[in-house]
Design a protein around this motif. Sequence first.
Motif, PDB file in Angstrom:
ATOM      1  N   LEU A  87       0.758  -1.322  -0.026  1.00 17.17           N
ATOM      2  CA  LEU A  87      -0.038  -0.030  -0.062  1.00 17.17           C
ATOM      3  C   LEU A  87       0.866   1.289   0.073  1.00 17.17           C
ATOM      4  N   SER A  88       0.600   2.145  -0.660  1.00 16.13           N
ATOM      5  CA  SER A  88       1.229   3.426  -0.615  1.00 16.13           C
ATOM      6  C   SER A  88       0.534   4.090   0.369  1.00 16.13           C
ATOM      7  N   ASN A  89       1.427   5.303   0.804  1.00 21.38           N
ATOM      8  CA  ASN A  89       0.988   6.123   2.202  1.00 21.38           C
ATOM      9  C   ASN A  89      -0.269   6.828   1.977  1.00 21.38           C
ATOM     10  N   PHE A  90      -0.579   7.161   0.382  1.00 16.02           N
ATOM     11  CA  PHE A  90      -1.800   7.672   0.051  1.00 16.02           C
ATOM     12  C   PHE A  90      -3.155   6.768   0.660  1.00 16.02           C
ATOM     13  N   GLU A  91      -2.826   5.451   0.072  1.00 18.69           N
ATOM     14  CA  GLU A  91      -3.958   4.514   0.303  1.00 18.69           C
ATOM     15  C   GLU A  91      -4.141   4.260   1.809  1.00 18.69           C
ATOM     16  N   VAL A  92      -3.008   4.213   2.642  1.00 18.99           N
ATOM     17  CA  VAL A  92      -3.038   4.017   4.236  1.00 18.99           C
ATOM     18  C   VAL A  92      -3.624   5.229   4.749  1.00 18.99           C
ATOM     19  N   LEU A  93      -3.551   6.380   4.296  1.00 22.98           N
ATOM     20  CA  LEU A  93      -3.921   7.625   4.940  1.00 22.98           C
ATOM     21  C   LEU A  93      -5.681   7.492   4.698  1.00 22.98           C
ATOM     22  N   GLY A  94      -5.945   7.003   3.519  1.00 24.91           N
ATOM     23  CA  GLY A  94      -7.265   6.941   3.165  1.00 24.91           C
ATOM     24  C   GLY A  94      -7.922   5.888   3.977  1.00 24.91           C
ATOM     25  N   LEU A 109      11.943  -0.107 -13.086  1.00 29.17           N
ATOM     26  CA  LEU A 109      12.065  -0.135 -11.619  1.00 29.17           C
ATOM     27  C   LEU A 109      11.152  -1.243 -10.892  1.00 29.17           C
ATOM     28  N   THR A 110      11.865  -1.771  -9.813  1.00 26.95           N
ATOM     29  CA  THR A 110      11.125  -2.731  -9.034  1.00 26.95           C
ATOM     30  C   THR A 110       9.784  -2.275  -8.364  1.00 26.95           C
ATOM     31  N   PRO A 111       8.708  -3.177  -7.984  1.00 26.32           N
ATOM     32  CA  PRO A 111       7.591  -2.523  -7.531  1.00 26.32           C
ATOM     33  C   PRO A 111       8.041  -1.830  -6.220  1.00 26.32           C
ATOM     34  N   ALA A 112       8.725  -2.212  -5.182  1.00 20.18           N
ATOM     35  CA  ALA A 112       9.193  -1.452  -4.097  1.00 20.18           C
ATOM     36  C   ALA A 112       9.868  -0.006  -4.414  1.00 20.18           C
ATOM     37  N   GLU A 113      10.485   0.134  -5.644  1.00 13.79           N
ATOM     38  CA  GLU A 113      11.367   1.313  -5.818  1.00 13.79           C
ATOM     39  C   GLU A 113      10.248   2.305  -6.465  1.00 13.79           C
ATOM     40  N   LYS A 114       9.283   1.625  -7.021  1.00  9.99           N
ATOM     41  CA  LYS A 114       8.062   2.570  -7.694  1.00  9.99           C
ATOM     42  C   LYS A 114       7.429   3.154  -6.465  1.00  9.99           C
ATOM     43  N   LEU A 115       6.868   2.373  -5.390  1.00  8.91           N
ATOM     44  CA  LEU A 115       6.487   2.721  -4.221  1.00  8.91           C
ATOM     45  C   LEU A 115       6.998   3.748  -3.443  1.00  8.91           C
ATOM     46  N   GLN A 116       8.165   3.742  -3.386  1.00  9.61           N
ATOM     47  CA  GLN A 116       9.211   4.462  -2.694  1.00  9.61           C
ATOM     48  C   GLN A 116       9.222   5.939  -3.470  1.00  9.61           C
ATOM     49  N   LEU A 117       9.172   5.811  -4.750  1.00 10.51           N
ATOM     50  CA  LEU A 117       9.285   7.029  -5.425  1.00 10.51           C
ATOM     51  C   LEU A 117       7.750   7.676  -5.299  1.00 10.51           C
ATOM     52  N   ILE A 118       6.777   7.035  -5.162  1.00 18.20           N
ATOM     53  CA  ILE A 118       5.393   7.547  -4.889  1.00 18.20           C
ATOM     54  C   ILE A 118       5.367   8.052  -3.685  1.00 18.20           C
ATOM     55  N   ASN A 119       5.635   7.233  -2.538  1.00 19.11           N
ATOM     56  CA  ASN A 119       5.607   7.728  -1.319  1.00 19.11           C
ATOM     57  C   ASN A 119       6.314   8.801  -0.902  1.00 19.11           C
ATOM     58  N   LEU A 120       7.669   9.087  -1.391  1.00 15.43           N
ATOM     59  CA  LEU A 120       8.639   9.915  -0.767  1.00 15.43           C
ATOM     60  C   LEU A 120       8.639  11.111  -2.046  1.00 15.43           C
ATOM     61  N   CYS A 121       8.136  11.325  -3.254  1.00 20.09           N
ATOM     62  CA  CYS A 121       8.045  11.940  -4.241  1.00 20.09           C
ATOM     63  C   CYS A 121       9.531  12.968  -4.046  1.00 20.09           C
ATOM     64  N   HIS A 158      -1.434  15.286  -0.362  1.00 17.45           N
ATOM     65  CA  HIS A 158      -1.551  16.120  -1.433  1.00 17.45           C
ATOM     66  C   HIS A 158      -1.857  15.191  -2.933  1.00 17.45           C
ATOM     67  N   HIS A 159      -1.741  13.986  -2.612  1.00 12.61           N
ATOM     68  CA  HIS A 159      -1.792  13.063  -3.933  1.00 12.61           C
ATOM     69  C   HIS A 159      -3.328  12.750  -4.358  1.00 12.61           C
ATOM     70  N   SER A 160      -3.519  12.378  -5.472  1.00 11.92           N
ATOM     71  CA  SER A 160      -4.780  11.920  -5.872  1.00 11.92           C
ATOM     72  C   SER A 160      -4.776  10.662  -6.340  1.00 11.92           C
ATOM     73  N   SER A 161      -5.873   9.844  -6.597  1.00 11.76           N
ATOM     74  CA  SER A 161      -6.015   8.336  -7.059  1.00 11.76           C
ATOM     75  C   SER A 161      -5.290   8.466  -8.508  1.00 11.76           C
ATOM     76  N   ASP A 162      -5.932   9.487  -9.137  1.00 18.13           N
ATOM     77  CA  ASP A 162      -5.619   9.632 -10.417  1.00 18.13           C
ATOM     78  C   ASP A 162      -4.093   9.863 -10.974  1.00 18.13           C
ATOM     79  N   THR A 166      -1.232   8.313  13.518  1.00 16.79           N
ATOM     80  CA  THR A 166      -0.712   8.106  12.106  1.00 16.79           C
ATOM     81  C   THR A 166      -1.278   9.012  11.039  1.00 16.79           C
ATOM     82  N   ILE A 167      -2.550   9.499  11.345  1.00 14.49           N
ATOM     83  CA  ILE A 167      -3.186  10.569  10.401  1.00 14.49           C
ATOM     84  C   ILE A 167      -2.306  11.723  10.250  1.00 14.49           C
ATOM     85  N   LYS A 168      -2.295  12.120  11.677  1.00 17.18           N
ATOM     86  CA  LYS A 168      -1.653  13.300  11.882  1.00 17.18           C
ATOM     87  C   LYS A 168      -0.145  13.250  11.036  1.00 17.18           C
TER      88      LYS A 168
END
Length: 145
Positions: free
Chosen positions: A11-18, A75-87, A57-61, A46-48
């Motif tokens: 799960l991305s941080n965006f999904e966890v936050l949701g 990239l590996t799935p883990a690398e993609k996830l880290q790029l999405i999470n950390l921007c 500030h992300h969106s699903s789209d 955790t939300i805080k």
Amino acid sequence: MEVESENHGMLSNFEVLGLLKDIQAGRGQKKPNKYQTNLATITYETIKCLENWPCAHHSSDGITSAMKALTPFKLTPAEKLQLINLCPSTAVEIQLIVEESEERLTETQIEALLDLLATNLPGPEAEREQEEGAEEDEEMEEEQG
């Protein structure tokens, strides 16, 4: 304890936050049982915390389009996830996320990665710029009107 169904997806941080916001609002969940007495505190804290990360500030789209745009970079799935999470916003940050990035990515590819992340996953700076731009437009309309 037996696992009812295994899910190997990350799960991305965006999904966890949701999900945590849904729990906090009481959506999709029964009343907490006696084993979940600290759930409200953990959820709140955790939300805080996550609201100070780029995922707030992300969106699903945006995430969907970023994931599609990341495909050519192999990239590996883990690398993609880290790029999405950390921007990441610098080449150094990408080098810290992508294993053996010097061998796997050219400088042009790193710049392209930074551009696609900034485009698909704007952070708080982009939101502020949009808000400031909208305020300036309103002020100009008031002056002209």
